[in-house]
Design a protein around this motif. Structure first.
Motif, PDB file in Angstrom:
ATOM      1  N   GLY A  33       0.726  -1.164  -0.060  1.00 33.53           N
ATOM      2  CA  GLY A  33       0.092  -0.066  -0.060  1.00 33.53           C
ATOM      3  C   GLY A  33       0.792   1.209  -0.128  1.00 33.53           C
ATOM      4  N   LEU A  34       1.816   1.287   0.980  1.00 38.67           N
ATOM      5  CA  LEU A  34       2.548   2.473   0.904  1.00 38.67           C
ATOM      6  C   LEU A  34       3.343   2.903  -0.572  1.00 38.67           C
ATOM      7  CD1 LEU A  34       4.087   2.337   4.650  1.00 38.67           C
ATOM      8  CD2 LEU A  34       2.158   3.858   3.633  1.00 38.67           C
ATOM      9  N   PRO A  35       3.983   1.849  -0.932  1.00 35.23           N
ATOM     10  CA  PRO A  35       4.750   2.369  -2.475  1.00 35.23           C
ATOM     11  C   PRO A  35       3.739   2.902  -3.364  1.00 35.23           C
ATOM     12  CG  PRO A  35       5.647   0.284  -1.398  1.00 35.23           C
ATOM     13  CD  PRO A  35       4.522   0.602  -0.483  1.00 35.23           C
ATOM     14  N   ILE A  36       2.563   2.139  -3.300  1.00 33.40           N
ATOM     15  CA  ILE A  36       1.689   2.341  -4.496  1.00 33.40           C
ATOM     16  C   ILE A  36       1.270   3.829  -4.089  1.00 33.40           C
ATOM     17  CG2 ILE A  36      -0.846   2.145  -5.285  1.00 33.40           C
ATOM     18  CD1 ILE A  36      -0.130  -0.887  -5.136  1.00 33.40           C
ATOM     19  N   LEU A  37       0.967   4.379  -2.734  1.00 35.63           N
ATOM     20  CA  LEU A  37       0.457   5.669  -2.524  1.00 35.63           C
ATOM     21  C   LEU A  37       1.740   6.632  -2.711  1.00 35.63           C
ATOM     22  CD1 LEU A  37      -1.690   5.138   0.750  1.00 35.63           C
ATOM     23  CD2 LEU A  37      -2.436   5.595  -1.287  1.00 35.63           C
ATOM     24  N   ALA A  38       2.927   6.313  -2.255  1.00 37.32           N
ATOM     25  CA  ALA A  38       3.899   6.997  -2.568  1.00 37.32           C
ATOM     26  C   ALA A  38       4.234   7.205  -4.032  1.00 37.32           C
ATOM     27  CB  ALA A  38       5.203   6.525  -2.020  1.00 37.32           C
ATOM     28  N   GLY A  39       4.139   6.059  -4.752  1.00 36.22           N
ATOM     29  CA  GLY A  39       4.149   6.063  -6.435  1.00 36.22           C
ATOM     30  C   GLY A  39       3.238   7.209  -6.919  1.00 36.22           C
ATOM     31  N   LEU A  40       2.016   6.802  -6.566  1.00 24.73           N
ATOM     32  CA  LEU A  40       0.931   7.626  -7.136  1.00 24.73           C
ATOM     33  C   LEU A  40       1.370   9.329  -6.790  1.00 24.73           C
ATOM     34  CD1 LEU A  40      -2.354   5.974  -6.308  1.00 24.73           C
ATOM     35  CD2 LEU A  40      -1.446   6.411  -8.520  1.00 24.73           C
ATOM     36  N   ALA A  41       1.898   9.543  -5.326  1.00 24.96           N
ATOM     37  CA  ALA A  41       2.111  10.942  -5.150  1.00 24.96           C
ATOM     38  C   ALA A  41       3.172  11.575  -5.971  1.00 24.96           C
ATOM     39  CB  ALA A  41       2.287  11.155  -3.592  1.00 24.96           C
TER      40      ALA A  41
END
Length: 574
Positions: A33-41
């Motif tokens: 979850g965190l890498p996907i959120l960070a990647g989207l950001a």
């Protein structure tokens, strides 16, 4: 550690077991979850001008405006959208018809044996094989020239890379059909196929019509997630689109990848805006698919009350079976053509076979490909092994089954376009000073491998007869002992197969390897796709075959090891 039986499944009840459950689930949630959120950001920020490393320190719509001004952007988007809808629709319909017509028969078993090996063949290798088949100087044209066509030289046809992307769609269909077919096979035991078929036959329904009315709605619920994964992949595929797709204009994902690789760093802003458009396009394709589901539901209801029974459906059944066989034959024939080119000497058109055979291409490529092969095997084996351990922990603790929200996060990488967050991860890693490294790339590979491994292992895990565990618990064994000495030995074949699936997924990853590896960490896949813009068919043939042999080795191990382990145990054989 205390024990309890819930649905005859031995699970930790309290203390260390529950802490383990929450730690495994929490770690996986954070890891995905965190890498996907960070990647989207990291993608959304530059799209609106926020990228301090390149001087972007204020919000602006300039880059979105620049994106809208790009020539033929609408055509590129429409090609990607049509590819997603048509590829998924054709693949699913053919799998549905073949399953409806032959499930439970000897022919169905033969189709399974024919299609199953295709899962080990990477998309790029299958695309290269198809390109060498249908190209103007390919084997298909050589078979009919000059006798039937009169061509003494290759015709001036834009195939592959036709403007409508039909060759690209065909390449995706022949690879996605085996995936959906094997997912359907795994889901079939969860539906009352035999009872429904007997009941529909007693009412005069043909195989296909009776299957669609009584079984398909239940079966589709089980495979809906993989269908959306196919839809998302087809809408944003890069490697297959580079090999088979149109060039002027290219599909949207290919154009975004080119902007990302541009030497002008300011193009990163345009690439981020394009990645946002790709996300919107994929969401639009999914919304369209949801609408198509409603249309299909209405048609099925009308069929069920119309009285149409379709008793004579032999032509439809045989056509679906022939289509599945043709898809498999095209892939295998493409691999054969790749092999011929890898050992070909002089091979002028329209000669059917090379004038001479030589191993010069292999002797030239193998020394150069040694590091790429070693990196591919190391990445694939490490990510698949770690993913298998996490999957066992999740399934043992019931994290996947008990939490719908957790499952949604776990499988998010399957339905999220890679471009939309991997590019953001690259920007963030560079901004934070992280250089391209093996551990970083391994972590990103694990994000994509873990969902596939869990998906592959979950059905055999749930299908295991849990009375074995109940018996072991009654003899005083702890849950951990039951897991290590009862469940895992019984699931050896399933675990190795899940490992092989994860190995193949990692070995075939192109875009994450290219972006996170920053061109300094190369694999067989990145090297093979890089050759697609060149004209050295012999080198392409060698790399594509190597790309196929690496994951095939994983499936070979998954098949042979259980055979050797259980050679003296008849009940453990398949």
């Amino acid at each position: 550690m205390e024990r309890q039986t819930e649905g005859n499944h031995i699970r930790p009840q309290a203390g260390g077991g529950m802490r383990l459950r929450f730690s495994v689930s929490g770690l996986v949630l954070a890891m995905i979850g965190l890498p996907i959120l960070a990647g989207l950001a990291g993608t959304i920020g530059p799209a609106f001008g926020l990228l301090p490393a390149l001087g972007g320190d204020h919000l602006t719509l300039e880059h979105l405006t620049d994106l809208a001004a790009e020539p033929h952007l609408l055509r590129s988007s429409l090609i990607s959208f049509a590819t997603a809808i048509l590829t998924t629709s054709v693949s699913l319909v053919l799998v549905m018809l073949c399953t409806a017509g032959y499930a439970g028969t000897r022919m169905f078993s033969r189709i399974q044996h024919l299609v199953s090996p295709l899962l080990a063949i990477p998309h790029a290798a299958a695309a290269f094989g198809l390109a060498f088949l249908v190209a103007p100087s390919g084997l298909a044209m050589r078979l009919v020239s000059p006798g039937l066509t009169g061509y003494g030289s290759p015709p001036d046809w834009l195939v592959p890379q036709d403007p409508l992307g039909l060759t690209m769609m065909a390449g995706l269909i022949v690879k996605e059909m085996p995936f959906l077919f094997l997912v359907t096979l795994a889901a079939l035991p969860q539906v009352p196929l035999i009872q429904a078929r007997q009941l529909s036959a007693s009412l005069g329904y043909g195989r296909i019509c009776g299957f669609l009315i009584s079984v398909w709605p239940l079966l589709y619920r089980q495979i809906r997630l993989p269908v959306f994964a196919v839809l998302a992949y087809a809408s944003s595929v890069v490697d297959v689109a580079m090999i088979l797709g149109p060039a002027l204009p290219a599909p949207l994902a290919v154009r975004i990848a080119e902007w990302m690789a541009d030497s002008d760093l300011r193009m990163r802003f345009l690439a981020s805006a394009g990645a946002l458009l790709q996300l919107a396009l994929t969401i639009t394709a999914m919304v369209t698919w949801l609408a198509l589901e409603q249309v299909g539901s209405v048609l099925l209801r009308r069929m069920s009350v119309s009285g149409v029974r379709g008793a004579d459906d032999r032509l439809l059944r045989r056509s679906a079976c022939a289509a599945m066989a043709l898809a498999a034959a095209l892939v295998f024939l493409g691999l054969f053509v790749l092999f011929l080119w890898s050992i070909a000497g002089l091979w002028p058109f329209p000669a059917l076979l090379p004038d001479s055979v030589t191993l010069k291409a292999w002797m030239r490529v193998l020394p150069q490909a040694g590091d790429a092969i070693a990196t591919t095997i190391s990445l694939a084996s490490s990510s698949a092994a770690i993913a298998l351990l996490f999957s066992i922990g999740l399934l043992w603790q019931g994290g996947v089954r008990d939490s719908r929200a957790f499952s949604s996060v776990l499988y998010l990488p399957l339905i999220m376009p890679q471009l939309c967050f991997v590019f953001g991860l690259q920007i963030l890693s560079v901004s934070l000073g992280f250089d391209a490294s093996f551990p970083l790339l391994l972590f990103v590979h694990l994000i994509f491998v873990l969902p596939y491994v869990t998906l592959s292992l979950s059905q055999p895990w749930q299908a295991l007869d849990r009375r074995y565990e109940t018996l072991a618990a009654g003899l005083g064994k702890s849950p951990l002992q039951v897991l290590l000495h009862v469940r895992l030995p019984l699931l050896t074949r399933a675990c190795l197969t899940a490992f092989a699936v994860g190995f193949a997924v990692s070995a075939g990853l192109y875009l994450p390897t290219l972006l996170i590896g920053a061109g300094r960490i190369v694999t067989i896949t990145t090297e093979a796709v890089a050759l697609s813009s060149g004209g050295d068919r012999r080198a392409i043939g060698v790399y594509a075959l190597l790309q196929t042999l690496v994951p095939f080795g994983g499936f070979l191990i998954a098949s042979l090891v259980p055979h050797l382990l259980f050679r003296d145990r008849r009940a453990m054989r398949i």
